[in-house]
Design an enzyme around this catalytic site. Structure first.
Site, short mmCIF file in Angstrom:
data_model
loop_
_atom_site.label_atom_id
_atom_site.label_comp_id
_atom_site.label_asym_id
_atom_site.label_seq_id
_atom_site.Cartn_x
_atom_site.Cartn_y
_atom_site.Cartn_z
N PHE A 6 -106.65 -8.89 7.89
CA PHE A 6 -105.49 -8.12 8.36
C PHE A 6 -105.77 -7.26 9.60
CE2 PHE A 6 -104.02 -8.45 3.80
CZ PHE A 6 -103.01 -9.34 4.07
N ASP A 7 -106.95 -7.37 10.22
CA ASP A 7 -107.19 -6.58 11.43
C ASP A 7 -108.16 -7.30 12.36
OD1 ASP A 7 -106.61 -4.44 13.06
OD2 ASP A 7 -108.11 -3.10 12.17
N ILE A 8 -107.92 -8.60 12.58
CA ILE A 8 -108.75 -9.36 13.52
C ILE A 8 -108.37 -8.96 14.94
CG2 ILE A 8 -109.31 -11.67 14.38
CD1 ILE A 8 -110.38 -11.16 11.60
#
Length: 199
Positions: A6-8
């Site tokens: 969820f935070d690439i």
């Protein structure tokens, strides 16, 4: 189980002494069974500019592993051009939202201006085409990460140019027909897609 990060984004990809990439910062990640096609998430997670549209509004689709694919696509586009996905001080307004500018050049096969720092046009083109596939608005139109790897390992001539991502053309009328979006949702998603991260 599968990990949904969820935070690439570039800040969360680190390199070791051998320049092997390592994904970092799992603060927003969730573990979820592989046999579940979607993940119930009550609030948006991620960094603006890399966050998938379905994380903001379920009208775009369900949250799944394809949400990380979207973020990875933005990462590939930034790697290809050596610039952020949103440029506040772009020379021309048409270059402000970088994915739209890349799609325009790819569709016209004008590769020279995508990356001014190098002359590796074949690698640029491959990263851009795969990145554009990854940022398709509908999650089911995006490839799986296994398919992304296959595309990256394939020759550039074997890759097909993807359909135009929704925000490249800002074709709100046709998208509204497909998704039944409200005007407020379209405005919110459009604003989020062209706003750079402050983190």
């Amino acid at each position: 189980m599968q990990i949904l990060h969820f935070d690439i984004k570039p800040h969360n990809i680190l390199l070791d002494s051998n320049f092997t990439p390592k994904i970092a910062d799992f603060g927003l990640a969730k573990l979820y069974p592989r046999d579940n096609s979607f993940v119930p998430v009550s609030a948006a997670r991620g960094t603006i500019g890399y966050i998938a549209p379905e994380m903001i509004s379920r009208n775009f689709g369900v949250v799944s592993c394809k949400s990380d694919v979207y973020s990875f696509g933005m990462l590939l586009l930034e790697m290809a051009g050596g610039r952020r996905n949103f440029e506040q001080h772009a020379a021309r307004r048409s270059q402000t939202y970088y994915p739209a500018w890349v799609y325009s050049h790819i569709s016209r096969k004008e590769l020279g201006g995508i990356c001014e720092a190098s002359d590796i046009h074949e690698v640029e083109r491959k990263l851009c085409i795969v990145g554009l596939w990854c940022i398709q608005m509908k999650p089911h139109d995006r490839p799986t990460m296994a398919e992304v790897i296959e595309m990256l390992e394939a020759g550039v001539d074997a890759l097909q140019t993807p359909p135009e991502p929704f925000f490249c053309g800002f074709e709100q009328d046709s998208a509204a027909d497909s998704f039944q979006f409200s005007t407020s949702e379209l405005s919110a998603i459009s604003e989020l897609s062209v706003t750079d991260s402050t983190r």
